[in-house]
Design a protein around this motif. Sequence first.
Motif, PDB file in Angstrom:
ATOM      1  N   TRP A  25       0.845  -1.204   0.000  1.00 27.88           N
ATOM      2  CA  TRP A  25       0.000   0.000   0.000  1.00 27.88           C
ATOM      3  C   TRP A  25       0.877   1.249   0.000  1.00 27.88           C
ATOM      4  O   TRP A  25       1.738   1.404   0.872  1.00 27.88           O
ATOM      5  CB  TRP A  25      -0.873  -0.027   1.243  1.00 27.88           C
ATOM      6  CG  TRP A  25      -2.110   0.797   1.219  1.00 27.88           C
ATOM      7  CD1 TRP A  25      -2.445   1.795   2.097  1.00 27.88           C
ATOM      8  CD2 TRP A  25      -3.230   0.682   0.336  1.00 27.88           C
ATOM      9  NE1 TRP A  25      -3.685   2.329   1.800  1.00 27.88           N
ATOM     10  CE2 TRP A  25      -4.194   1.652   0.718  1.00 27.88           C
ATOM     11  CE3 TRP A  25      -3.508  -0.137  -0.768  1.00 27.88           C
ATOM     12  CZ2 TRP A  25      -5.406   1.817   0.053  1.00 27.88           C
ATOM     13  CZ3 TRP A  25      -4.715   0.021  -1.435  1.00 27.88           C
ATOM     14  CH2 TRP A  25      -5.644   0.990  -1.033  1.00 27.88           C
ATOM     15  N   THR A  27       2.442   4.602   0.859  1.00 31.26           N
ATOM     16  CA  THR A  27       2.397   5.311   2.128  1.00 31.26           C
ATOM     17  C   THR A  27       3.503   6.366   2.172  1.00 31.26           C
ATOM     18  O   THR A  27       4.656   6.067   1.848  1.00 31.26           O
ATOM     19  CB  THR A  27       2.576   4.335   3.309  1.00 31.26           C
ATOM     20  OG1 THR A  27       1.550   3.331   3.239  1.00 31.26           O
ATOM     21  CG2 THR A  27       2.479   5.058   4.645  1.00 31.26           C
ATOM     22  N   ALA A  36      -0.208  10.471  -1.412  1.00 33.98           N
ATOM     23  CA  ALA A  36      -0.279   9.014  -1.512  1.00 33.98           C
ATOM     24  C   ALA A  36      -1.686   8.519  -1.833  1.00 33.98           C
ATOM     25  O   ALA A  36      -1.850   7.439  -2.413  1.00 33.98           O
ATOM     26  CB  ALA A  36       0.213   8.374  -0.215  1.00 33.98           C
ATOM     27  N   LYS A  37      -2.709   9.320  -1.489  1.00 41.15           N
ATOM     28  CA  LYS A  37      -4.079   8.837  -1.678  1.00 41.15           C
ATOM     29  C   LYS A  37      -4.396   8.558  -3.146  1.00 41.15           C
ATOM     30  O   LYS A  37      -5.216   7.679  -3.454  1.00 41.15           O
ATOM     31  CB  LYS A  37      -5.088   9.833  -1.104  1.00 41.15           C
ATOM     32  CG  LYS A  37      -5.149  11.177  -1.823  1.00 41.15           C
ATOM     33  CD  LYS A  37      -6.189  12.096  -1.175  1.00 41.15           C
ATOM     34  CE  LYS A  37      -6.302  13.433  -1.889  1.00 41.15           C
ATOM     35  NZ  LYS A  37      -7.300  14.329  -1.247  1.00 41.15           N
ATOM     36  N   ARG A  40      -2.906   5.237  -3.996  1.00 41.06           N
ATOM     37  CA  ARG A  40      -3.705   4.217  -3.313  1.00 41.06           C
ATOM     38  C   ARG A  40      -4.960   3.856  -4.114  1.00 41.06           C
ATOM     39  O   ARG A  40      -5.345   2.685  -4.180  1.00 41.06           O
ATOM     40  CB  ARG A  40      -4.090   4.704  -1.914  1.00 41.06           C
ATOM     41  CG  ARG A  40      -2.943   4.693  -0.924  1.00 41.06           C
ATOM     42  CD  ARG A  40      -3.333   5.271   0.431  1.00 41.06           C
ATOM     43  NE  ARG A  40      -2.270   5.057   1.409  1.00 41.06           N
ATOM     44  CZ  ARG A  40      -2.335   5.448   2.676  1.00 41.06           C
ATOM     45  NH1 ARG A  40      -3.411   6.116   3.104  1.00 41.06           N
ATOM     46  NH2 ARG A  40      -1.332   5.192   3.510  1.00 41.06           N
ATOM     47  N   VAL A  66       1.094  -3.553   4.569  1.00 39.58           N
ATOM     48  CA  VAL A  66       0.932  -2.159   5.012  1.00 39.58           C
ATOM     49  C   VAL A  66       2.015  -1.889   6.045  1.00 39.58           C
ATOM     50  O   VAL A  66       2.372  -2.759   6.833  1.00 39.58           O
ATOM     51  CB  VAL A  66      -0.468  -1.891   5.596  1.00 39.58           C
ATOM     52  CG1 VAL A  66      -1.531  -2.030   4.519  1.00 39.58           C
ATOM     53  CG2 VAL A  66      -0.773  -2.840   6.763  1.00 39.58           C
ATOM     54  N   LYS A  67       2.565  -0.669   6.031  1.00 36.39           N
ATOM     55  CA  LYS A  67       3.744  -0.418   6.865  1.00 36.39           C
ATOM     56  C   LYS A  67       3.434   0.187   8.227  1.00 36.39           C
ATOM     57  O   LYS A  67       4.318   0.234   9.087  1.00 36.39           O
ATOM     58  CB  LYS A  67       4.757   0.453   6.126  1.00 36.39           C
ATOM     59  CG  LYS A  67       4.302   1.870   5.853  1.00 36.39           C
ATOM     60  CD  LYS A  67       5.479   2.772   5.436  1.00 36.39           C
ATOM     61  CE  LYS A  67       6.073   2.389   4.115  1.00 36.39           C
ATOM     62  NZ  LYS A  67       7.133   3.337   3.682  1.00 36.39           N
ATOM     63  N   ASN A  68       2.198   0.670   8.445  1.00 36.89           N
ATOM     64  CA  ASN A  68       1.855   1.229   9.747  1.00 36.89           C
ATOM     65  C   ASN A  68       0.346   1.158   9.958  1.00 36.89           C
ATOM     66  O   ASN A  68      -0.405   0.726   9.072  1.00 36.89           O
ATOM     67  CB  ASN A  68       2.370   2.663   9.887  1.00 36.89           C
ATOM     68  CG  ASN A  68       1.869   3.583   8.783  1.00 36.89           C
ATOM     69  OD1 ASN A  68       0.736   3.468   8.326  1.00 36.89           O
ATOM     70  ND2 ASN A  68       2.723   4.502   8.345  1.00 36.89           N
ATOM     71  N   GLU A  70      -1.909   3.542  10.264  1.00 41.47           N
ATOM     72  CA  GLU A  70      -2.698   4.413   9.383  1.00 41.47           C
ATOM     73  C   GLU A  70      -2.950   3.737   8.049  1.00 41.47           C
ATOM     74  O   GLU A  70      -4.085   3.757   7.525  1.00 41.47           O
ATOM     75  CB  GLU A  70      -1.957   5.737   9.169  1.00 41.47           C
ATOM     76  CG  GLU A  70      -2.694   6.731   8.274  1.00 41.47           C
ATOM     77  CD  GLU A  70      -2.501   6.499   6.772  1.00 41.47           C
ATOM     78  OE1 GLU A  70      -3.425   6.815   5.997  1.00 41.47           O
ATOM     79  OE2 GLU A  70      -1.430   5.991   6.391  1.00 41.47           O
ATOM     80  N   ALA A  71      -1.907   3.152   7.486  1.00 44.96           N
ATOM     81  CA  ALA A  71      -2.047   2.470   6.206  1.00 44.96           C
ATOM     82  C   ALA A  71      -2.971   1.259   6.319  1.00 44.96           C
ATOM     83  O   ALA A  71      -3.781   0.990   5.420  1.00 44.96           O
ATOM     84  CB  ALA A  71      -0.677   2.049   5.696  1.00 44.96           C
ATOM     85  N   ASN A  74      -6.549   2.553   6.522  1.00 42.92           N
ATOM     86  CA  ASN A  74      -6.943   3.112   5.236  1.00 42.92           C
ATOM     87  C   ASN A  74      -7.197   2.014   4.216  1.00 42.92           C
ATOM     88  O   ASN A  74      -8.185   2.057   3.466  1.00 42.92           O
ATOM     89  CB  ASN A  74      -5.852   4.066   4.745  1.00 42.92           C
ATOM     90  CG  ASN A  74      -6.206   4.713   3.419  1.00 42.92           C
ATOM     91  OD1 ASN A  74      -5.813   4.225   2.369  1.00 42.92           O
ATOM     92  ND2 ASN A  74      -6.949   5.811   3.474  1.00 42.92           N
TER      93      ASN A  74
END
Length: 344
Positions: A25, A27, A36-37, A40, A66-68, A70-71, A74
């Motif tokens: 994803w 990010t 980034a959106k 995405r 996903v790295k965090n 938030e990601a 989302n």
Amino acid sequence: MTTANNKNLVPPAEWEPHAAVWTAWPTGDDLWAPEAKFARLEVEGLIRSLSEDCNDRKGDKVKLLVKNEEARDNAYAALGDLAEIILQPYGDIWLRDIGPIFLSNELAASFRVNGWGGKYIYEHDDKVSRAVAWLADARSEQHEFILEGGAIDGDGNGTFLTTRECLLNPNRNPDWKSEVDAETALEKTLGARKVIWLDGGLMNDHTDGHVDNVARFVGPSHVVCQAPTGDDDPNADVLNAIYDVLVHSTDADGNKLKVTQIPSPGKYLNDEGDIVPASHMNFLIGNASVVMPTYGELSEEAAEEAVSILQDVFKDRQVIGQPSNYILTGGGSFHCITQQQPAE
């Protein structure tokens, strides 16, 4: 240190059944212009296309890194249960190059990562290959030379396409002084029986000419490459030279290659007016679909023709053109951000 000699074990062709397709994803607005959106949304489109069943073929199971948090939140809001979302550190989303090359469902080859010749060094990218293999319940064989997955393309029977511009670039493996050195390494690690050498890739390609932007196997003894679009196609000479090499080539068993051409996107400029390596070749062959990147109005007619030609090639799959303008700002497209895990 190479841990094994897999000369009899070759990565399956991309059109063979997949257990899963791995991707990541986007990010970080520092990596994705303007935000980034937008990238995405394009990755979401890819995943939705891959997941669809078509022509009595079941779509792909997608595993999304996903790295965090938030990601993760989302991605779940966008996709729900359409992908298996996995929290795993990585630098950027180019899993074709930083992830493993699967030789089977249970065995993966992992190579050193040096940021595409030292140009793009991101934290965690050098650990992604082994992490994905572990997450896939596959054994990872470590090989101590640089090899990005997008630098090669295989037919599943020991024939590989590559470019001298990338594979023999001194910013990768300076000890390789000739094609023989590279061929020996590919034979020992990926079972290569024959390597078809192309000179170079697209203009301004961040990867130094990855072959998955210019030529791809689409079936036994069958390759697809691009034809120039428009009188101002900046890659016209390169694309014509690639076609000339391929029509005079044979695979590892001596079969003459069938060569199909699709139109390139033509001259594609970014917001600063620079030529960008947009390519229709960066498609992903899924279980039920083939997802081909498109780049907007300037190349709309060429994209429609490319989809039509690929649909004739992949009669048992649905060929889908999906926008990839924002992913391209990072330097690649759908094939670059994915890696398939074989079913067997």
